[in-house]
Design a protein around this motif. Structure first.
Motif: not given
Length: 190
Positions: A182-186, A131-136, A142-149
């Motif tokens: 995810s309970d913290d926005g990815g 997963v990637v995430k944008s906040t703008d 940016s990468d948002a994949s922590n924990g995804i196997g």
């Protein structure tokens, strides 16, 4: 996708961007300004192999002319020219011009969503990557994949009751498919 700010405006993406062997290539993006009675091809997507297959499309709820798409080149085009990669494209002029804001290389961007309470926060899934995430508003990712196997195709959803809670269904987990939350926005997935 219908523009929340003007229900007369609807965009439709065409094609199959999942690299299946029976994939049918599309013809870019089409737009209606009369609630779907008539359609015209969005000029910036006409004859544009990067926008041949639209996997998802989102529209800024406050501006009918700002939209993002996840797209893959045509199946045969992609295999003959790997330099044209899947990615996320952004337009601020109703699709007349496009900027590639994320390049996923040889991996397909398959799902793209925006936070229903804040369009600046967006998520996309990349086949076999994560997963990637944008906040703008989709300008940077940016990468948002922590924990995804190790997984392949993924679909993502945002909980309407708490937009920091995300759900990710994935093909290719240890049992053939897997659900991540995810309970913290990815930032972290379990």
């Amino acid at each position: 996708a219908m523009a929340a700010s003007n229900h007369n405006v609807i965009y439709a993406g065409t094609g199959e961007g999942f690299n299946n062997v029976d994939q049918i290539d599309g013809s870019g993006i089409w737009k209606s300004t009369d609630r779907g009675v008539t359609w015209v091809q969005v000029p910036g997507s006409a004859n544009n192999p990067d926008l041949q297959n639209i996997t998802r499309l989102i529209i800024d709820p406050t501006d009918e002319n700002t939209l993002l798409v996840s797209a893959t080149p045509g199946f045969y085009y992609n295999s003959s020219n790997p330099a044209n990669a899947s990615g996320i494209f952004r337009s601020t002029d109703g699709g007349a011009t496009w900027t590639k804001v994320y390049d996923s290389g040889v991996f397909s961007v398959e799902h793209l969503i925006a936070n229903p309470e804040n369009f600046n926060t967006q998520y996309a899934t990349i086949n076999s990557v994560g997963v990637v995430k944008s906040t703008d508003g989709g300008l940077t990712w940016s990468d948002a994949s922590n924990g995804i196997g190790p997984v392949q195709r993924m679909e993502i959803a945002i909980a309407p009751t708490d937009t920091n809670t995300l759900y990710l269904s994935a093909e290719g987990g240890p049992t053939g498919s897997i659900l991540y939350i995810s309970d913290d926005g990815g930032n972290n997935w379990f």
